[in-house]
Each structure stands twice: as structure tokens, then as C-alpha cells.
Enzyme design. Sequence first.
Site, mmCIF file in Angstrom:
data_model
loop_
_atom_site.group_PDB
_atom_site.id
_atom_site.type_symbol
_atom_site.label_atom_id
_atom_site.label_comp_id
_atom_site.label_asym_id
_atom_site.label_seq_id
_atom_site.Cartn_x
_atom_site.Cartn_y
_atom_site.Cartn_z
ATOM 1 N N GLY A 35 8.143 -3.703 5.407
ATOM 2 C CA GLY A 35 8.660 -4.855 6.129
ATOM 3 C C GLY A 35 8.741 -6.106 5.274
ATOM 4 N N ASN A 36 7.749 -6.235 4.393
ATOM 5 C CA ASN A 36 7.644 -7.365 3.488
ATOM 6 C C ASN A 36 8.871 -7.594 2.602
ATOM 7 O OD1 ASN A 36 5.457 -9.105 3.082
ATOM 8 N ND2 ASN A 36 5.264 -8.355 0.989
ATOM 9 N N LYS A 93 4.415 2.486 20.904
ATOM 10 C CA LYS A 93 4.874 1.437 19.995
ATOM 11 C C LYS A 93 5.366 0.211 20.767
ATOM 12 C CE LYS A 93 6.389 0.412 15.732
ATOM 13 N NZ LYS A 93 5.455 0.107 14.689
ATOM 14 N N LYS A 111 9.204 4.658 9.678
ATOM 15 C CA LYS A 111 10.025 4.771 8.465
ATOM 16 C C LYS A 111 9.312 5.556 7.350
ATOM 17 C CE LYS A 111 8.481 1.539 5.205
ATOM 18 N NZ LYS A 111 7.177 1.396 5.757
ATOM 19 N N LYS A 146 1.499 6.279 5.817
ATOM 20 C CA LYS A 146 1.944 6.363 4.412
ATOM 21 C C LYS A 146 1.203 7.476 3.682
ATOM 22 C CE LYS A 146 2.550 1.362 4.312
ATOM 23 N NZ LYS A 146 3.701 1.402 5.216
HETATM 24 P P1 ADP Z 1 4.786 -1.823 5.555
HETATM 25 O O1 ADP Z 1 5.506 -2.872 6.323
HETATM 26 O O2 ADP Z 1 5.004 -1.909 4.081
HETATM 27 O O3 ADP Z 1 4.990 -0.441 6.099
HETATM 28 P P2 ADP Z 1 2.071 -1.958 6.656
HETATM 29 O O4 ADP Z 1 1.572 -3.301 7.059
HETATM 30 O O5 ADP Z 1 2.455 -0.994 7.697
HETATM 31 O O6 ADP Z 1 3.248 -2.202 5.634
HETATM 32 O O7 ADP Z 1 0.998 -1.256 5.684
HETATM 33 C C1 ADP Z 1 0.443 -1.923 4.549
HETATM 34 C C2 ADP Z 1 -0.915 -2.485 4.901
HETATM 35 O O8 ADP Z 1 -1.855 -1.415 5.064
HETATM 36 C C3 ADP Z 1 -1.593 -3.338 3.852
HETATM 37 O O9 ADP Z 1 -1.121 -4.664 3.888
HETATM 38 C C4 ADP Z 1 -3.066 -3.232 4.241
HETATM 39 O O10 ADP Z 1 -3.447 -4.356 5.000
HETATM 40 C C5 ADP Z 1 -3.135 -2.011 5.137
HETATM 41 N N1 ADP Z 1 -4.147 -1.010 4.772
HETATM 42 C C6 ADP Z 1 -4.876 -0.303 5.681
HETATM 43 N N2 ADP Z 1 -5.703 0.554 5.096
HETATM 44 C C7 ADP Z 1 -5.507 0.412 3.762
HETATM 45 C C8 ADP Z 1 -6.095 1.043 2.601
HETATM 46 N N3 ADP Z 1 -7.025 1.995 2.713
HETATM 47 N N4 ADP Z 1 -5.665 0.660 1.375
HETATM 48 C C9 ADP Z 1 -4.713 -0.293 1.250
HETATM 49 N N5 ADP Z 1 -4.133 -0.935 2.306
HETATM 50 C C10 ADP Z 1 -4.522 -0.588 3.545
HETATM 51 MG MG MG Z 2 4.099 -4.177 7.810
#
Ligand code: ADP
Ligand code: MG
Length: 316
Positions: free
Chosen positions: A9-10, A127, A212, A274
Site C-alpha cells: 500500500g505504501n 475484511k 494481493k 506475506k
Molecule cells: P503492505 O501494504 O505492504 O501489504 P502491511 O502493512 O500489510 O503492508 O504489512 C507490512 C507490515 O507488517 C509492517 O509495516 C509491519 O508493521 C508488519 N509486521 C508484522 N509482523 C512483522 C514481522 N514479523 N516482521 C516485519 N514486519 C511485521
Molecule cells: Mg499496509
Amino acid sequence: MKVVIALGGNAILKPKQKATFENQLENVRKSCAYIAQIIRDGHQVVVTHGNGPQVGNILRQNEEAKNIVPPFPLDVCSAESQGFIGYMMDQSLKNELNKLGLEKSVVSMLTQTVVSEDDEAFQHPTKPIGVFYSEEEARRLASEKGWVVEEDAGRGYRRVVPSPQPQTILGSETIKSLTENGAVVIASGGGGIPVIQTDAGEIKGIEAVIDKDRSGLKLAQEVDADVFMILTDVSNVYLHYGQPNQKVLEFVELGEAKQYMEEGHFSAGSMGPKMEAAIQFAETGKTAIICSLEDACLALEGKAGTRIASKETIHS
Ligand code: ADP
Ligand code: MG
């Protein structure tokens, strides 16, 4: 190498930023500058991306203006968001490649993702999306439109929709051949437009959202990618994330990754999907990478980010 890149999303909108077109275009432009470097390094690239905030805002526009213009269903809003994000990425990527003197064709494909009507997610929508409603309004919408609405962390009521598993990405064979013929393809944005396929073979839209990271995995498998890269807002995956004993992960063998997953190191709504996708990709003998956009090039060389692969392939 053939690389499928899933942008978080970033890459389109930063937290707390106003969702103007200009802000989003500027973020996308910066993101595309990093992707252009990967293409410059000679890799075949397919890009996919999230759409959470964007589809949420389109829903809101529909909701606020419903007495003037009839609102569209969620799958159509998803298509709209895929269209405008694809436009920004397509244009930005062309411009960034042009700056590097690279002549490449870039195409953005409006993509539908097939889900199963029998997916249990349809019985348990999870969701939250779109605007907040008062309790009264939420009840009315629930009975009028058959929506499932839920109280969201004391902030009001919100519609919740199912997040089913993607089964297949329609048109992935075309994405594959375009990529192998030298084009850069942007596809399956926001997980793809959710559709179901009837027994008679007819496809039709369904109101849901597809994660996604999960659809990115499907895409990577279906185009036969060598590397599945998930670019997010952290440089690495960590154990004990956010705790004083947090530990960075760099090379993670499949077995270890599964163990950490079971130990609950990765949050359900963020890193969990992920890592799950990364593990499933690594099971097929390929390499998955989770890292930040900024580190993408280095990570492909094994010099940054978190790499998940089988014991046999992790250092190759
Ligand atoms: P995106 O929009 O890229 O899909 P998300 O916010 O869904 O991003 O996922 C990324 C976030 O996951 C990071 O900003 C972090 O806060 C969180 N996170 C949760 N658990 C972990 C972990 N074990 N290691 C790294 N990040 C983590
Ligand atoms: Mg996000």
C-alpha cells in the site's frame, strides 16, 4: 530472471497522507523508479499491487453521491481502482524507463481473479471496507442490501466483505507470453477483480476483496516466475517483531520459515499472508523475497531483505 513484484500500500499512498491524485502519482512515480532499476538489470518483470485505501475511497464516493448517481457494486469499484492505479503505474514506469534510455513496452491489464462461491470466506466475511456508519444506518443497509456490518474498534459500524482464496488469474497465459516477449506487465491489481465461474463456464463479478499477497502468489506461479518479490514498508521480516529481542531474518530455509510461522511471529493482517505466500512459493523450489522498495535491487542480488527458499536453492 522472471520476477513478479507485489507492491504494498505504501508504494501508492503513505499512512496519513491525503489521498489526492497528485500525492498518489508522486508516490507511484518514486516506486516506479525502483522498478525501472530492476528492469535495467535485465530482469523480466510483472508488477502487481494493493488497492485497499483506493477502493475504500471509491466506495465512499459512491456512497456519498448515491442520491445523485446510482452506486456501483464492489467488484466494479475494484475494477475502477485497478484502472486508475494501472494508469498511474503504466505512465510512470514508461517515463522512468525512458529516463534510463530503455525502450520497453509497458502494458497494464485489467485482471479478473476467479474465486469459489463455496469458499468458506463467504460465510464469514472478515475484511472491513469503506465508510463508517451509525448503528441505525448500518442496520438499515444490512437489511436493505444484505450487507454484513460490524462494529469496528469503537469507531462506528462498517461493512465487512469476504476475502476468499484466489483460484486462478484470468489471462495469466497472456501475461506470461507478453513478459517473455519483453514487455513489462502490470496486472491483477488489488488482488484482481473477484469473479466466480459457473458450471456452464460463465464468469461474473462477486462482491469480495482478494488479498494481493495471495493473488500475487498465484500470478507468480501461473507465469512461472523464478522469483516472487513482496515489497513493503519494512526492510526485512523479523522474529519477535517490535519487541526488545527483535531479530532480523535474512536467509530463511523453508523448514525454519514454517516453524516461525507456527510460532506466531507474523501478524494475521500484515506479515502473515506475506510469509504464507512466500512459503508456498518456496515449496515449488523457487525463491521468495520480502523487503522494502528501496532495497529491491540489492535484495535480488542476495544483499538485502529476507529471502525464503528451500535448503537447496537459498544460496543460489
Ligand atoms: P503492505 O501494504 O505492504 O501489504 P502491511 O502493512 O500489510 O503492508 O504489512 C507490512 C507490515 O507488517 C509492517 O509495516 C509491519 O508493521 C508488519 N509486521 C508484522 N509482523 C512483522 C514481522 N514479523 N516482521 C516485519 N514486519 C511485521
Ligand atoms: Mg499496509
